[in-house]
Enzyme design. Structure first.
Site, PDB file in Angstrom:
ATOM      1  N   ASP A 124       0.864  -1.185   0.000  1.00 28.95           N
ATOM      2  CA  ASP A 124       0.000   0.000   0.000  1.00 28.95           C
ATOM      3  C   ASP A 124       0.898   1.232   0.000  1.00 28.95           C
ATOM      4  O   ASP A 124       2.052   1.136  -0.378  1.00 28.95           O
ATOM      5  CB  ASP A 124      -0.971  -0.029   1.188  1.00 28.95           C
ATOM      6  CG  ASP A 124      -2.291   0.689   0.892  1.00 28.95           C
ATOM      7  OD1 ASP A 124      -2.227   1.870   0.512  1.00 28.95           O
ATOM      8  OD2 ASP A 124      -3.359   0.089   1.042  1.00 28.95           O
ATOM      9  N   HIS A 146       2.113   1.674  -3.201  1.00 25.27           N
ATOM     10  CA  HIS A 146       1.314   2.655  -3.934  1.00 25.27           C
ATOM     11  C   HIS A 146       1.939   4.040  -3.974  1.00 25.27           C
ATOM     12  O   HIS A 146       1.294   5.009  -4.325  1.00 25.27           O
ATOM     13  CB  HIS A 146      -0.097   2.748  -3.337  1.00 25.27           C
ATOM     14  CG  HIS A 146      -0.881   1.487  -3.459  1.00 25.27           C
ATOM     15  ND1 HIS A 146      -2.090   1.294  -2.834  1.00 25.27           N
ATOM     16  CD2 HIS A 146      -0.638   0.334  -4.141  1.00 25.27           C
ATOM     17  CE1 HIS A 146      -2.566   0.093  -3.110  1.00 25.27           C
ATOM     18  NE2 HIS A 146      -1.693  -0.523  -3.899  1.00 25.27           N
TER      19      HIS A 146
END
Length: 248
Positions: A124, A146
């Site tokens: 993430d 991310h």
């Protein structure tokens, strides 16, 4: 150090106080995340956050090694005047074992925070700033997640809870990740602002989806295609950001 299994919100460790100094001696803090990972992140099993920091007054945390976070790794909350240096966060095992929502550094309700000389391997955001001001993120290496992110608009109220200002990301590398830079404001939140944010000397390598993704239409975990002006973005500066992409 290893933590046993229990379904709860955590954190497994919390450090708080003023003028706190924590120096790692080479030990690895192992959250044994695979015991919780189910590919559902915030949903599914109740997963504990790993390491929460609520320090003030000129605190320093150095040379900390986290392995296999069950959920979010480092939550910096209600903190100020704190430096994090030489953190290593390795959740790379989650790539094949169902790790999800394993953010590296989440920052909320905090001011004058520095994170530097650190490595994050996860699934993430490498960094996600939700609220606060006066933050510096430098010499970071991010892989598998991310990217370097702002996610603003966590509250239905208006004002400070949805405001981020004076943030700098510099001299960092993002590789093999979905995004390089991701700035999202939540269209279902109250009003707020994102202002005076700088990205400089950011090297991107093997980015899979978006090198730079700036959106004002984030709601319910995805883009709606209908951006709103409830949290305007101003004075966003990007200098020397570049590299390579891969995939479709």
């Amino acid at each position: 150090l290893k933590w046993g299994y229990a379904e709860w919100e955590g954190p497994l460790i919390e450090i708080k106080g003023s003028k706190v100094t924590v120096v790692g001696t080479g030990a690895t803090l192992d959250g044994q995340g695979a015991k919780w990972w189910d590919g559902q992140g915030d949903k599914g099993k109740k997963k504990p956050k790993f390491f929460r920091i609520k320090t003030t007054g000129g605190s320093n945390l150095n040379n900390i090694k986290l392995l296999n976070c069950p959920h979010q790794c480092v939550s910096i909350n209600s903190a100020s005047d704190t430096v994090l240096d030489r953190f290593t966060i390795d959740v790379s095992a989650g790539d094949s074992q169902g790790g999800h929502n394993t953010d590296g550094f989440d920052v909320s309700s905090s001011n004058r925070i520095t994170v530097r000389n650190s490595v994050v391997k996860n699934q993430d955001d490498c960094v996600a700033v939700n609220q606060g001001s006066g933050m510096i993120f430098s010499n970071l290496t991010c892989s598998g997640g991310h990217g370097l992110s702002l996610s603003v608009g966590q509250s239905s109220a208006s004002g400070a809870a949805n405001t981020v200002s004076n943030i700098t990301f510099s001299d960092s590398t993002v590789m093999n990740s979905d995004n390089g830079i991701h700035i999202k404001t939540h269209s279902d939140a109250g009003t707020g602002a994102v202002k005076d944010v700088t990205y400089k000397n950011i090297k991107l390598s093997g980015i899979r989806k978006y090198a730079i993704n700036v959106q004002e239409d984030y709601e319910g975990g995805s883009s709606t295609g209908n951006p709103k002006g409830n949290i305007p973005i101003s004075n966003l500066i990007m200098t020397s950001v570049g590299g390579s992409m891969s995939g479709g």
